[in-house]
Design a protein around this motif. Structure first.
Motif, short mmCIF file in Angstrom:
data_model
loop_
_atom_site.label_atom_id
_atom_site.label_comp_id
_atom_site.label_asym_id
_atom_site.label_seq_id
_atom_site.Cartn_x
_atom_site.Cartn_y
_atom_site.Cartn_z
N TYR A 1 0.83 -1.19 0.00
CA TYR A 1 0.00 0.00 0.00
C TYR A 1 0.87 1.25 0.00
O TYR A 1 0.70 2.14 -0.82
CB TYR A 1 -0.95 -0.03 1.21
N CYS A 2 1.80 1.31 0.93
CA CYS A 2 2.66 2.51 1.02
C CYS A 2 3.49 2.68 -0.24
O CYS A 2 3.70 3.81 -0.70
CB CYS A 2 3.57 2.41 2.24
N ALA A 3 3.97 1.58 -0.83
CA ALA A 3 4.80 1.69 -2.03
C ALA A 3 4.02 2.30 -3.18
O ALA A 3 4.57 3.01 -4.01
CB ALA A 3 5.33 0.32 -2.42
N MET A 4 2.72 2.04 -3.25
CA MET A 4 1.94 2.54 -4.37
C MET A 4 1.28 3.89 -4.10
O MET A 4 0.96 4.61 -5.03
CB MET A 4 0.87 1.52 -4.76
N TYR A 5 1.02 4.21 -2.82
CA TYR A 5 0.20 5.38 -2.55
C TYR A 5 0.80 6.38 -1.57
O TYR A 5 0.13 7.29 -1.13
CB TYR A 5 -1.17 4.94 -2.01
N GLU A 6 2.06 6.21 -1.21
CA GLU A 6 2.71 7.14 -0.29
C GLU A 6 2.59 8.57 -0.84
O GLU A 6 2.77 8.80 -2.03
CB GLU A 6 4.17 6.77 -0.12
N LEU A 7 2.29 9.51 0.03
CA LEU A 7 2.06 10.88 -0.41
C LEU A 7 3.31 11.58 -0.89
O LEU A 7 3.25 12.47 -1.73
CB LEU A 7 1.42 11.69 0.72
N ASP A 8 4.47 11.21 -0.38
CA ASP A 8 5.69 11.93 -0.75
C ASP A 8 6.51 11.18 -1.80
O ASP A 8 7.73 11.18 -1.78
CB ASP A 8 6.54 12.23 0.49
N GLN A 9 5.83 10.58 -2.76
CA GLN A 9 6.53 9.89 -3.84
C GLN A 9 7.19 10.90 -4.77
O GLN A 9 6.76 12.04 -4.89
CB GLN A 9 5.54 9.05 -4.66
N ASP A 10 8.24 10.44 -5.44
CA ASP A 10 8.87 11.28 -6.46
C ASP A 10 7.86 11.59 -7.56
O ASP A 10 6.89 10.87 -7.75
CB ASP A 10 10.07 10.55 -7.08
N GLU A 11 8.11 12.66 -8.29
CA GLU A 11 7.22 13.03 -9.38
C GLU A 11 7.49 12.23 -10.65
O GLU A 11 6.80 12.40 -11.64
CB GLU A 11 7.34 14.53 -9.66
N ALA A 12 8.48 11.35 -10.62
CA ALA A 12 8.77 10.52 -11.78
C ALA A 12 7.58 9.61 -12.05
O ALA A 12 6.91 9.16 -11.12
CB ALA A 12 10.02 9.68 -11.52
N PRO A 13 7.29 9.36 -13.31
CA PRO A 13 6.17 8.48 -13.63
C PRO A 13 6.40 7.07 -13.08
O PRO A 13 7.54 6.64 -12.92
CB PRO A 13 6.12 8.47 -15.15
N LEU A 14 5.31 6.40 -12.80
CA LEU A 14 5.41 5.02 -12.32
C LEU A 14 5.99 4.14 -13.42
O LEU A 14 5.73 4.35 -14.60
CB LEU A 14 4.01 4.47 -11.98
N PRO A 15 6.75 3.12 -13.03
CA PRO A 15 7.18 2.15 -14.03
C PRO A 15 5.94 1.45 -14.60
O PRO A 15 4.90 1.36 -13.93
CB PRO A 15 8.06 1.16 -13.26
N ALA A 16 6.04 0.96 -15.81
CA ALA A 16 4.89 0.34 -16.47
C ALA A 16 4.29 -0.78 -15.64
O ALA A 16 3.07 -0.88 -15.52
CB ALA A 16 5.31 -0.19 -17.85
N TRP A 17 5.12 -1.61 -15.01
CA TRP A 17 4.59 -2.73 -14.24
C TRP A 17 3.77 -2.24 -13.05
O TRP A 17 2.75 -2.82 -12.72
CB TRP A 17 5.70 -3.67 -13.79
N ALA A 18 4.18 -1.16 -12.40
CA ALA A 18 3.45 -0.63 -11.25
C ALA A 18 2.13 -0.01 -11.69
O ALA A 18 1.10 -0.17 -11.04
CB ALA A 18 4.29 0.40 -10.50
N HIS A 19 2.15 0.68 -12.82
CA HIS A 19 0.92 1.25 -13.36
C HIS A 19 -0.07 0.14 -13.72
O HIS A 19 -1.26 0.26 -13.46
CB HIS A 19 1.21 2.13 -14.57
N GLU A 20 0.43 -0.95 -14.29
CA GLU A 20 -0.43 -2.08 -14.65
C GLU A 20 -1.08 -2.70 -13.42
O GLU A 20 -2.27 -3.02 -13.44
CB GLU A 20 0.37 -3.12 -15.43
N ILE A 21 -0.31 -2.86 -12.35
CA ILE A 21 -0.86 -3.43 -11.11
C ILE A 21 -1.93 -2.50 -10.54
O ILE A 21 -3.01 -2.95 -10.14
CB ILE A 21 0.27 -3.68 -10.08
N ARG A 22 -1.66 -1.22 -10.52
CA ARG A 22 -2.63 -0.25 -10.01
C ARG A 22 -3.89 -0.27 -10.88
O ARG A 22 -5.01 -0.26 -10.37
CB ARG A 22 -2.01 1.14 -9.99
N GLN A 23 -3.72 -0.33 -12.19
CA GLN A 23 -4.87 -0.35 -13.10
C GLN A 23 -5.70 -1.62 -12.92
O GLN A 23 -6.92 -1.58 -12.94
CB GLN A 23 -4.40 -0.23 -14.56
N GLU A 24 -5.03 -2.76 -12.74
CA GLU A 24 -5.74 -4.02 -12.52
C GLU A 24 -6.58 -3.96 -11.24
O GLU A 24 -7.73 -4.40 -11.23
CB GLU A 24 -4.76 -5.19 -12.46
N ALA A 25 -6.01 -3.42 -10.18
CA ALA A 25 -6.76 -3.29 -8.93
C ALA A 25 -7.95 -2.36 -9.11
O ALA A 25 -9.06 -2.64 -8.63
CB ALA A 25 -5.84 -2.78 -7.82
N PHE A 26 -7.73 -1.27 -9.80
CA PHE A 26 -8.81 -0.32 -10.05
C PHE A 26 -9.90 -0.97 -10.90
O PHE A 26 -11.10 -0.79 -10.65
CB PHE A 26 -8.28 0.94 -10.73
#
Length: 99
Positions: A1-26
């Motif tokens: 949870y923290c790895a995907m939604y921590e408030l102080d994340q860098d502004e760099a775009p998510l890696p494709a695999w992380a975006h895919e995991i987030r999209q699948e959950a959504f």
């Protein structure tokens, strides 16, 4: 949870695999919202509803992980009322869909 939604994340775009995991959950949540809206014959758009659900659950999880539920209640006392609020058919039937 923290790895995907921590408030102080860098502004760099998510890696494709992380975006895919987030999209699948959504998408799982969106499928549930679509079924719920259809079953209850609601006028709210499933995408709008799933964002409300997502933000409510995210808020409770974030407060719990940050140990900020320290004003007289516990996570366990909030889960069922939160779900009841998010699935209140009478209220959701009254919600208009702003474009």
């Amino acid at each position: 949870y923290c790895a995907m939604y921590e408030l102080d994340q860098d502004e760099a775009p998510l890696p494709a695999w992380a975006h895919e995991i987030r999209q699948e959950a959504f998408n799982v949540a969106l499928d549930i919202a679509i079924e719920f809206v259809d079953h209850c014959k609601l006028t709210i758009k499933p995408l709008q509803l799933v964002h409300l659900w997502w933000s409510g659950i995210h808020g409770l999880a974030g407060l719990d992980l940050a140990k900020q539920l320290n004003m007289g209640t516990k996570r366990e006392q909030l889960i069922e009322p939160l779900i009841a609020m998010m699935t209140n058919v009478d209220y959701l039937q009254s919600v208009s869909n702003p474009e």
